[in-house]
Scaffold this motif. Structure first.
Motif, PDB file in Angstrom:
ATOM      1  N   ALA A 163       0.848  -1.201   0.000  1.00  0.00           N
ATOM      2  CA  ALA A 163       0.000   0.000   0.000  1.00  0.00           C
ATOM      3  C   ALA A 163       0.884   1.252   0.000  1.00  0.00           C
ATOM      4  O   ALA A 163       0.546   2.268  -0.618  1.00  0.00           O
ATOM      5  CB  ALA A 163      -0.931  -0.007   1.203  1.00  0.00           C
ATOM      6  N   ALA A 164       2.040   1.166   0.680  1.00  0.00           N
ATOM      7  CA  ALA A 164       2.983   2.299   0.668  1.00  0.00           C
ATOM      8  C   ALA A 164       3.538   2.493  -0.741  1.00  0.00           C
ATOM      9  O   ALA A 164       3.635   3.623  -1.236  1.00  0.00           O
ATOM     10  CB  ALA A 164       4.115   2.041   1.664  1.00  0.00           C
ATOM     11  N   ALA A 165       3.888   1.373  -1.392  1.00  0.00           N
ATOM     12  CA  ALA A 165       4.375   1.464  -2.785  1.00  0.00           C
ATOM     13  C   ALA A 165       3.297   2.072  -3.681  1.00  0.00           C
ATOM     14  O   ALA A 165       3.592   2.843  -4.599  1.00  0.00           O
ATOM     15  CB  ALA A 165       4.766   0.077  -3.292  1.00  0.00           C
ATOM     16  N   GLU A 166       2.054   1.743  -3.375  1.00  0.00           N
ATOM     17  CA  GLU A 166       0.935   2.256  -4.171  1.00  0.00           C
ATOM     18  C   GLU A 166       0.894   3.786  -4.151  1.00  0.00           C
ATOM     19  O   GLU A 166       0.570   4.422  -5.148  1.00  0.00           O
ATOM     20  CB  GLU A 166      -0.372   1.673  -3.631  1.00  0.00           C
ATOM     21  N   TYR A 167       1.224   4.380  -2.999  1.00  0.00           N
ATOM     22  CA  TYR A 167       1.252   5.852  -2.922  1.00  0.00           C
ATOM     23  C   TYR A 167       2.223   6.431  -3.949  1.00  0.00           C
ATOM     24  O   TYR A 167       1.943   7.437  -4.590  1.00  0.00           O
ATOM     25  CB  TYR A 167       1.694   6.314  -1.526  1.00  0.00           C
ATOM     26  N   VAL A 168       3.393   5.789  -4.057  1.00  0.00           N
ATOM     27  CA  VAL A 168       4.407   6.285  -5.002  1.00  0.00           C
ATOM     28  C   VAL A 168       3.917   6.064  -6.432  1.00  0.00           C
ATOM     29  O   VAL A 168       3.965   6.965  -7.276  1.00  0.00           O
ATOM     30  CB  VAL A 168       5.756   5.561  -4.776  1.00  0.00           C
ATOM     31  N   LEU A 169       3.406   4.874  -6.688  1.00  0.00           N
ATOM     32  CA  LEU A 169       2.959   4.527  -8.039  1.00  0.00           C
ATOM     33  C   LEU A 169       1.770   5.390  -8.467  1.00  0.00           C
ATOM     34  O   LEU A 169       1.689   5.825  -9.615  1.00  0.00           O
ATOM     35  CB  LEU A 169       2.567   3.041  -8.092  1.00  0.00           C
ATOM     36  N   ALA A 170       0.887   5.656  -7.515  1.00  0.00           N
ATOM     37  CA  ALA A 170      -0.313   6.434  -7.847  1.00  0.00           C
ATOM     38  C   ALA A 170       0.040   7.874  -8.192  1.00  0.00           C
ATOM     39  O   ALA A 170      -0.719   8.557  -8.882  1.00  0.00           O
ATOM     40  CB  ALA A 170      -1.298   6.401  -6.676  1.00  0.00           C
ATOM     41  N   GLY A 171       1.208   8.336  -7.746  1.00  0.00           N
ATOM     42  CA  GLY A 171       1.655   9.681  -8.105  1.00  0.00           C
ATOM     43  C   GLY A 171       2.180   9.752  -9.531  1.00  0.00           C
ATOM     44  O   GLY A 171       2.513  10.821 -10.012  1.00  0.00           O
ATOM     45  N   GLY A 172       2.307   8.602 -10.164  1.00  0.00           N
ATOM     46  CA  GLY A 172       2.756   8.584 -11.551  1.00  0.00           C
ATOM     47  C   GLY A 172       4.161   8.026 -11.713  1.00  0.00           C
ATOM     48  O   GLY A 172       4.643   7.835 -12.815  1.00  0.00           O
ATOM     49  N   ASN A 173       4.850   7.746 -10.596  1.00  0.00           N
ATOM     50  CA  ASN A 173       6.209   7.210 -10.668  1.00  0.00           C
ATOM     51  C   ASN A 173       6.139   5.676 -10.670  1.00  0.00           C
ATOM     52  O   ASN A 173       5.715   5.078  -9.683  1.00  0.00           O
ATOM     53  CB  ASN A 173       7.012   7.700  -9.459  1.00  0.00           C
ATOM     54  N   ARG A 174       6.541   5.069 -11.751  1.00  0.00           N
ATOM     55  CA  ARG A 174       6.437   3.612 -11.860  1.00  0.00           C
ATOM     56  C   ARG A 174       7.739   2.896 -11.515  1.00  0.00           C
ATOM     57  O   ARG A 174       7.840   1.685 -11.640  1.00  0.00           O
ATOM     58  CB  ARG A 174       5.970   3.204 -13.270  1.00  0.00           C
ATOM     59  N   GLY A 175       8.750   3.657 -11.081  1.00  0.00           N
ATOM     60  CA  GLY A 175      10.055   3.049 -10.812  1.00  0.00           C
ATOM     61  C   GLY A 175      10.260   2.740  -9.342  1.00  0.00           C
ATOM     62  O   GLY A 175      11.091   3.364  -8.683  1.00  0.00           O
ATOM     63  N   VAL A 176       9.520   1.783  -8.818  1.00  0.00           N
ATOM     64  CA  VAL A 176       9.659   1.457  -7.392  1.00  0.00           C
ATOM     65  C   VAL A 176      10.352   0.103  -7.224  1.00  0.00           C
ATOM     66  O   VAL A 176       9.948  -0.887  -7.833  1.00  0.00           O
ATOM     67  CB  VAL A 176       8.282   1.419  -6.693  1.00  0.00           C
ATOM     68  N   VAL A 177      11.395   0.087  -6.393  1.00  0.00           N
ATOM     69  CA  VAL A 177      12.057  -1.160  -6.009  1.00  0.00           C
ATOM     70  C   VAL A 177      11.798  -1.346  -4.517  1.00  0.00           C
ATOM     71  O   VAL A 177      12.016  -0.413  -3.724  1.00  0.00           O
ATOM     72  CB  VAL A 177      13.582  -1.088  -6.287  1.00  0.00           C
ATOM     73  N   LEU A 178      11.312  -2.518  -4.136  1.00  0.00           N
ATOM     74  CA  LEU A 178      11.010  -2.796  -2.724  1.00  0.00           C
ATOM     75  C   LEU A 178      12.255  -3.356  -2.044  1.00  0.00           C
ATOM     76  O   LEU A 178      13.020  -4.098  -2.672  1.00  0.00           O
ATOM     77  CB  LEU A 178       9.880  -3.823  -2.627  1.00  0.00           C
ATOM     78  N   CYS A 179      12.443  -3.025  -0.781  1.00  0.00           N
ATOM     79  CA  CYS A 179      13.611  -3.541  -0.048  1.00  0.00           C
ATOM     80  C   CYS A 179      13.198  -4.122   1.300  1.00  0.00           C
ATOM     81  O   CYS A 179      12.726  -3.406   2.182  1.00  0.00           O
ATOM     82  CB  CYS A 179      14.636  -2.429   0.152  1.00  0.00           C
ATOM     83  N   GLU A 180      13.398  -5.430   1.440  1.00  0.00           N
ATOM     84  CA  GLU A 180      13.202  -6.096   2.738  1.00  0.00           C
ATOM     85  C   GLU A 180      14.468  -5.870   3.563  1.00  0.00           C
ATOM     86  O   GLU A 180      15.571  -6.190   3.117  1.00  0.00           O
ATOM     87  CB  GLU A 180      12.950  -7.598   2.493  1.00  0.00           C
ATOM     88  N   ARG A 181      14.323  -5.307   4.772  1.00  0.00           N
ATOM     89  CA  ARG A 181      15.500  -4.942   5.575  1.00  0.00           C
ATOM     90  C   ARG A 181      15.416  -5.446   7.005  1.00  0.00           C
ATOM     91  O   ARG A 181      16.094  -4.940   7.892  1.00  0.00           O
ATOM     92  CB  ARG A 181      15.726  -3.428   5.536  1.00  0.00           C
ATOM     93  N   GLY A 182      14.571  -6.484   7.206  1.00  0.00           N
ATOM     94  CA  GLY A 182      14.454  -7.030   8.555  1.00  0.00           C
ATOM     95  C   GLY A 182      13.314  -6.375   9.302  1.00  0.00           C
ATOM     96  O   GLY A 182      13.042  -5.197   9.134  1.00  0.00           O
ATOM     97  N   ILE A 183      12.657  -7.191  10.116  1.00  0.00           N
ATOM     98  CA  ILE A 183      11.534  -6.691  10.910  1.00  0.00           C
ATOM     99  C   ILE A 183      11.850  -6.886  12.391  1.00  0.00           C
ATOM    100  O   ILE A 183      12.701  -7.686  12.755  1.00  0.00           O
ATOM    101  CB  ILE A 183      10.217  -7.417  10.520  1.00  0.00           C
ATOM    102  N   ARG A 184      11.124  -6.177  13.235  1.00  0.00           N
ATOM    103  CA  ARG A 184      11.309  -6.296  14.681  1.00  0.00           C
ATOM    104  C   ARG A 184      10.693  -7.595  15.181  1.00  0.00           C
ATOM    105  O   ARG A 184       9.521  -7.859  14.929  1.00  0.00           O
ATOM    106  CB  ARG A 184      10.600  -5.145  15.385  1.00  0.00           C
ATOM    107  N   ALA A 185      11.501  -8.377  15.875  1.00  0.00           N
ATOM    108  CA  ALA A 185      10.972  -9.597  16.491  1.00  0.00           C
ATOM    109  C   ALA A 185      11.558  -9.652  17.901  1.00  0.00           C
ATOM    110  O   ALA A 185      12.214  -8.712  18.331  1.00  0.00           O
ATOM    111  CB  ALA A 185      11.364 -10.807  15.659  1.00  0.00           C
ATOM    112  N   PHE A 186      11.321 -10.743  18.622  1.00  0.00           N
ATOM    113  CA  PHE A 186      11.756 -10.749  20.023  1.00  0.00           C
ATOM    114  C   PHE A 186      13.244 -11.029  20.192  1.00  0.00           C
ATOM    115  O   PHE A 186      13.823 -10.750  21.211  1.00  0.00           O
ATOM    116  CB  PHE A 186      10.945 -11.758  20.843  1.00  0.00           C
ATOM    117  N   GLY A 187      13.875 -11.599  19.146  1.00  0.00           N
ATOM    118  CA  GLY A 187      15.275 -11.992  19.286  1.00  0.00           C
ATOM    119  C   GLY A 187      16.196 -10.790  19.430  1.00  0.00           C
ATOM    120  O   GLY A 187      15.895  -9.711  18.934  1.00  0.00           O
ATOM    121  N   ASP A 188      17.335 -11.004  20.146  1.00  0.00           N
ATOM    122  CA  ASP A 188      18.285  -9.904  20.247  1.00  0.00           C
ATOM    123  C   ASP A 188      19.661 -10.291  19.713  1.00  0.00           C
ATOM    124  O   ASP A 188      20.651  -9.610  19.928  1.00  0.00           O
ATOM    125  CB  ASP A 188      18.374  -9.373  21.683  1.00  0.00           C
ATOM    126  N   GLU A 189      19.689 -11.442  19.016  1.00  0.00           N
ATOM    127  CA  GLU A 189      20.954 -11.892  18.445  1.00  0.00           C
ATOM    128  C   GLU A 189      21.336 -11.026  17.244  1.00  0.00           C
ATOM    129  O   GLU A 189      22.502 -10.811  16.953  1.00  0.00           O
ATOM    130  CB  GLU A 189      20.798 -13.366  18.017  1.00  0.00           C
TER     131      GLU A 189
END
Ligand code: PEP
Ligand code: MN
Length: 342
Positions: free
Chosen positions: A220-246
């Protein structure tokens, strides 16, 4: 609920939709976003949805996040993803670009040194923050425009396109003047005015997943960029918050094939911010390549111990060289059928 009109629908088609809804006593607003014309209403029952969908000029009727449509193109099996070009670099064509550089632009000299080293080591794009989203207001915040200038010079000298973060809506024109690709960081994935602003300018966008964002919210966040007319979106997975601290975050590698089933936007992985530990970056970059990512982004420094931010996750150039070679080896093994699934 959204009633999407066909691109060729005339004003009468819109009026028919509005009249039908008003006749049922339902509030309806017509809007246009990114050239797409649609009518928004509160959710309606199935019978009314069918009647709306049957009207001439109506494309389709969608509810909730299902209305995300530009970002939700699916890749049919065996078909390549949408490609996004950043100068001569292409994301999504199987070439597996490696984005590398320091966490932050710390100065002109050191950046030129790092840029030459990452280029030599096999990077295709140079990264480096000039505006840094730091947890503490007392930490190094980046060099601002001076950093952008250094980045541009380093990019021009090495021939590497440059990607850098923009945090503030007001800085979008400034950053777009120097950078080849604009990064929206994890903390700003749901900064909707910023997304809309980068969507209104033509430079491609690297959108990082919010650290607690579902894939639906990411798209949905990418959609905001695309809906503005910019079709050049690359998504980046960068890790999510979980309980681990390693590790600093938890790399959600499942996001790579899962996104592939929902979108044709290229997906890259950032194992540096995902782990926060240099020694874990290379194995996870290889895993990202095996999971079908379209590239990786990693932090590199010529003297990691001198890094002004994220020193523990910075790779040496020689480690980057090995990482790039291994990722390309994984990708070509997949292409030649050693592995049957990606
Ligand atoms: C970055 O890539 O410079 C960065 C700050 O990463 P993230 O937004 O993923 O934390
Ligand atoms: Mn960093």
């Amino acid at each position: 609920m959204l009633v999407f009109l066909r691109p060729d629908a005339d004003p009468a088609a819109r009026e028919r939709v509005l009249a039908l809804l008003r006749g049922e006593g339902i509030r309806a607003d017509h809007r246009t976003t990114g050239g797409q014309s649609f009518v928004e209403t509160p959710p309606a029952g199935e019978r009314l949805r069918d009647r709306l969908a049957a009207l001439p000029g109506v494309d389709r009727v969608e509810t909730g996040l299902a209305a995300v449509r530009l970002a939700e193109g699916r890749v049919a099996e065996g078909e390549p993803a949408r490609t996004v070009e950043v100068g001569p670099v292409v994301f999504g064509d199987g070439s597996f670009p490696v984005i590398a550089g320091p966490c932050a632009v710390e100065g002109r000299e050191v950046l030129l040194e790092i840029a030459a080293a990452v280029r030599q080591a096999g990077a295709s794009l140079l990264r480096g923050g000039a505006f840094k989203p730091r947890t503490s207001p007392y930490s190094f915040q980046g060099l601002g425009e001076e950093g952008l200038k250094a980045l541009r010079e380093a990019g021009d000298r090495t021939g590497l396109p440059v990607v850098t973060e923009v945090m503030d809506t007001r800085d979008v024109p400034l950053v777009a003047r120097y950078a080849d690709m604009l990064q929206v960081g994890s903390r700003n994935m749901q900064n909707f005015p910023l997304l809309a602003e980068v969507g209104r300018q033509p430079k491609p966008v690297l959108l990082k997943r919010g650290m607690a964002a579902t894939l639906g919210e990411f798209l949905a966040a990418a959609e905001y960029v695309l809906a503005g007319g910019n079709r050049g979106v690359v998504l980046c997975e960068r890790g999510i918050r979980a309980f681990g601290d390693e590790t600093r975050n938890t790399l959600d590698l499942a996001a790579v094939p899962a996104l592939r089933l929902r979108t044709d936007l290229p997906v890259v992985v950032d194992p540096s911010h995902a782990t926060g530990r240099a020694e874990l970056v290379r194995p996870l970059a290889r895993a990202a390549a095996a999971a079908g990512a379209d590239g990786v982004m990693v932090e590199v420094h010529v003297r990691p111990e001198e890094s002004l931010c994220d020193a523990r996750q910075a790779l040496l150039p020689e480690e980057l060289e090995r990482l790039a070679a291994e990722c390309h080896a994984v990708r070509s093994a997949l292409r030649t059928g050693v592995y049957t699934e990606a």
